[in-house]
Design an enzyme around this catalytic site. Structure first.
Site, PDB file in Angstrom:
ATOM      1  CG  LEU A  24      38.213  58.433   3.631  1.00 10.23           C
ATOM      2  CD1 LEU A  24      39.004  57.189   3.293  1.00 10.23           C
ATOM      3  CD2 LEU A  24      38.964  59.679   3.208  1.00 10.23           C
ATOM      4  CE1 TYR A 125      40.880  45.512  11.759  1.00  8.38           C
ATOM      5  CE2 TYR A 125      40.739  43.238  12.504  1.00  8.38           C
ATOM      6  CZ  TYR A 125      40.215  44.503  12.442  1.00  8.38           C
ATOM      7  OH  TYR A 125      39.027  44.788  13.064  1.00  8.38           O
TER       8      TYR A 125
HETATM    9  C1  15L Z   1      36.886  41.771  13.256  1.00  9.07           C
HETATM   10  O1  15L Z   1      37.704  42.483  13.820  1.00  9.07           O
HETATM   11  C2  15L Z   1      36.372  42.120  11.921  1.00  9.07           C
HETATM   12  O2  15L Z   1      36.285  43.505  11.711  1.00  9.07           O
HETATM   13  C3  15L Z   1      35.054  41.441  11.604  1.00  9.07           C
HETATM   14  O3  15L Z   1      34.864  41.507  10.210  1.00  9.07           O
HETATM   15  C4  15L Z   1      35.003  39.980  12.083  1.00  9.07           C
HETATM   16  O4  15L Z   1      35.883  39.203  11.335  1.00  9.07           O
HETATM   17  C5  15L Z   1      35.363  39.898  13.533  1.00  9.07           C
HETATM   18  O5  15L Z   1      36.565  40.559  13.812  1.00  9.07           O
HETATM   19  C6  15L Z   1      35.482  38.448  14.025  1.00  9.07           C
HETATM   20  O6  15L Z   1      36.563  38.043  14.437  1.00  9.07           O
HETATM   21  O7  15L Z   1      34.477  37.738  13.995  1.00  9.07           O
END
Ligand code: 15L
Length: 254
Positions: A24, A125
């Site tokens: 983006l 998320y």
């Molecule tokens: C993820 O999915 C994140 O994008 C990353 O920033 C970390 O937090 C990672 O997981 C994790 O669980 O260590």
């Protein structure tokens, strides 16, 4: 471009000769030879269709990679990834999707899981990642679009937190994983844990063998650094999803 995009781009360009990267925002700095940058929004179906023409694979590491409001996640991750799958369907391309361990973040630490373990997302998320894995399931069953879903643990240059002894994915293993996913002869719909060969891993029983992913690194070799590593506290320390679990946590313990 995110950190993992910066790790993957030169490696994939070196191996495959040409690559289009989209974002983006403008990408600062020089890009490696063979890489063409196009400013594009994943949700812009016409732009995506034009860029995907003749492509064999779409490596989707875009969208939001941390916990955010439902509306932000809906737009960035669910709408954006739906567009990626539509693009892949039209182009006849395979999708390599960056999923996450936050799909199962509400399991206790130390509990061993397989891909057959029920999902336990630790936020919007993680929930969006489950939705997009299931987009892959649907698009293969209904349209024959192949996809490999990488449930990435903690992809960093080295483990920096005691939890990473289980969840670490080294950068060289990330590259091996994505290349295996691109080159697997017929993955269909595949689910792979995105971790190195960690002796303390909690996650097993995936399609790594089927796509030919053989991790080389092991967080164990960093065990001696534990005294300098951070450690989660409170509720985050109990669960595999760590700090994502603790965000907006309001359950009253019985
Ligand atoms: C993820 O999915 C994140 O994008 C990353 O920033 C970390 O937090 C990672 O997981 C994790 O669980 O260590």
């Amino acid at each position: 471009m995110g950190t993992l995009g910066r790790v993957l781009t030169p490696a994939l360009a070196a191996r495959y000769g040409s690559l289009i990267v989209t974002d983006l925002a403008d990408i600062p700095g020089d890009l490696p030879p063979g890489v063409r940058y196009e400013r594009a929004d994943l949700r812009d179906a016409a732009a995506m269709a034009r860029l995907a023409q003749g492509m064999d694979a779409i490596v989707h590491f875009g969208g939001i990679n941390v916990e955010k409001s439902f509306e932000t996640i809906l737009d960035g991750n669910i709408v954006g990834t739906h567009s990626v799958f539509e693009t892949a369907r039209a182009a006849g391309a395979r999708v390599i999707y960056a999923s996450s361990n936050h799909t199962i973040g509400f399991y206790w630490r130390g509990e061993h899981l397989t891909m057959a373990s029920p999902n336990r997302p630790d936020g919007f998320y993680g929930l969006s990642k489950i939705y997009c894995e299931m987009l892959g399931r649907l698009y293969f069953d209904k349209h024959g679009v192949e996809s490999v879903h990488l449930r990435i643990g903690s992809c960093l240059p080295r483990p920096t937190d005691a939890r990473h002894l289980a969840t670490w994915l080294s950068y060289p293993d990330l590259i091996r994983l994505v290349e295996s996913a691109i080159e697997a002869p017929a993955p269909g719909f595949a689910m792979v844990w995105g971790i190195s060969a960690n002796s303390d891993a909690w996650w097993h029983g995936d399609d790594a063998g089927r796509i030919g992913y053989r991790p080389v690194d092991n967080a164990e070799s960093h065990r001696g650094e534990i005294p300098e590593m951070t450690k989660d506290e409170g509720i985050a320390a109990h669960y595999q999803g760590s700090r994502f679990v603790a965000l907006d946590y309001s359950r009253k313990e019985r």
